[in-house]
Design an enzyme around this catalytic site. Structure first.
Site, mmCIF file in Angstrom:
data_model
loop_
_atom_site.group_PDB
_atom_site.id
_atom_site.type_symbol
_atom_site.label_atom_id
_atom_site.label_comp_id
_atom_site.label_asym_id
_atom_site.label_seq_id
_atom_site.Cartn_x
_atom_site.Cartn_y
_atom_site.Cartn_z
ATOM 1 N N GLU A 111 74.613 62.112 29.997
ATOM 2 C CA GLU A 111 75.339 62.603 28.944
ATOM 3 C C GLU A 111 76.194 63.659 29.321
ATOM 4 O O GLU A 111 77.160 63.802 28.781
ATOM 5 C CB GLU A 111 74.874 62.739 27.427
ATOM 6 C CG GLU A 111 74.195 64.097 27.685
ATOM 7 C CD GLU A 111 72.529 64.455 28.361
ATOM 8 O OE1 GLU A 111 72.003 62.727 29.058
ATOM 9 O OE2 GLU A 111 71.439 65.398 27.698
ATOM 10 N N HIS A 125 70.183 63.923 32.621
ATOM 11 C CA HIS A 125 71.104 63.976 31.907
ATOM 12 C C HIS A 125 72.279 62.570 32.346
ATOM 13 O O HIS A 125 73.483 63.257 32.687
ATOM 14 C CB HIS A 125 71.715 65.164 31.978
ATOM 15 C CG HIS A 125 70.622 66.284 30.773
ATOM 16 N ND1 HIS A 125 70.356 66.453 29.758
ATOM 17 C CD2 HIS A 125 69.901 66.769 31.643
ATOM 18 C CE1 HIS A 125 69.361 67.040 28.942
ATOM 19 N NE2 HIS A 125 69.450 67.886 31.349
ATOM 20 N N CYS A 141 65.366 64.469 29.845
ATOM 21 C CA CYS A 141 65.032 66.044 30.384
ATOM 22 C C CYS A 141 64.140 66.171 28.803
ATOM 23 O O CYS A 141 62.478 65.621 29.046
ATOM 24 C CB CYS A 141 66.060 66.809 30.297
ATOM 25 S SG CYS A 141 66.221 68.352 31.321
HETATM 26 N N1 GLN Z 1 63.116 72.870 31.172
HETATM 27 C C1 GLN Z 1 63.576 72.200 29.298
HETATM 28 C C2 GLN Z 1 61.522 72.168 28.904
HETATM 29 O O1 GLN Z 1 60.868 71.968 29.001
HETATM 30 C C3 GLN Z 1 64.143 70.741 29.346
HETATM 31 C C4 GLN Z 1 65.807 70.852 30.614
HETATM 32 C C5 GLN Z 1 66.501 69.942 29.612
HETATM 33 O O2 GLN Z 1 66.263 69.477 28.675
HETATM 34 N N2 GLN Z 1 67.671 70.334 30.037
HETATM 35 O O3 GLN Z 1 61.823 71.672 27.547
#
Ligand code: GLN
Length: 210
Positions: A189, A187, A94
């Site tokens: 995790e 994710h 992410c």
């Molecule tokens: N929206 C976040 C970003 O732009 C990422 C979200 C996440 O890691 N769950 O960094």
């Protein structure tokens, strides 16, 4: 039986995996690594010296802008980029995916590692469905992965140096690999399924003995 070998020999088969621990859900990744393989040594990474001797590194989810600023503030950005260039397996989830990508749409965070030949759009799912879950086939895994997306990015372009590993039912790419680098928009995790952590541990072990 007591193991009388030197500690170096005793630990020869044990891999040490770092989890960048400046912001975000690093504790969940650390717990997953331990569940996937209790033999793994897990190290929280906050300073450049924490990178010494690692066999792999996870850059967790969180807020990429914040993580990027802290990478710069703690002097971690350059050493992580150098280690990744020299073959250290690095997996970004992410926000971690955003930090690994070379091109970003929707606000470039400072302090990016920026090595993967990907164009990534931040917060790609808008407000209506900014979080959702779906089961996804994942290249190299036998079972589909239960994927949790939280204000997730999407991969808009996979360049020739990288390859897609998972796509949403509509065809959009949500996981990619480039040599020793792995990026997932979701994710693993945050699920009970340790298969992707186990896969990453195996690739770290392979890189360590190569
Ligand atoms: N929206 C976040 C970003 O732009 C990422 C979200 C996440 O890691 N769950 O960094």
């Amino acid at each position: 039986m007591v193991d009388t070998r030197e500690p170096e020999t005793r630990n020869a088969q044990r891999v040490t995996i770092g989890v960048l621990a400046v912001q975000g859900d690093f504790a969940e990744h650390a717990a997953m690594l331990r569940r996937a393989d209790p033999g793994v040594i897990v190290r929280e990474v906050r300073t450049p010296k924490d990178l010494v001797g690692l066999d792999g590194l996870i850059v967790p989810g969180g807020e990429s802008t914040t993580i990027g600023k802290l990478l710069v503030a703690y002097g971690l950005e350059q050493p992580i980029r150098a280690a990744a260039r020299h073959g250290l397996p690095v997996w970004g989830t992410c926000a971690g995916m955003i930090l690994l990508a070379r091109d970003i749409v929707g606000g470039e965070p400072d302090g990016r590692i920026g090595l993967m030949d990907l164009t990534v759009q931040r917060n790609a799912f808008g407000r209506q469905i900014d979080s959702f879950e779906v089961d996804l086939p994942f290249a190299g895994l036998e079972q589909p992965l239960h994927a949790v997306f939280i204000r997730a990015p999407i991969v808009e372009r996979v360049g020739p140096e990288a390859e897609a590993l998972a796509t949403l039912p509509d065809g959009r790419v949500v996981a990619a690999r480039q040599g020793n680098l792995l990026a997932t928009a979701f994710h693993p995790e945050l699920t009970p399924d340790t298969s992707l952590h186990a896969w990453f541990i195996r690739s770290c072990r392979g890189a360590a003995t190569a």
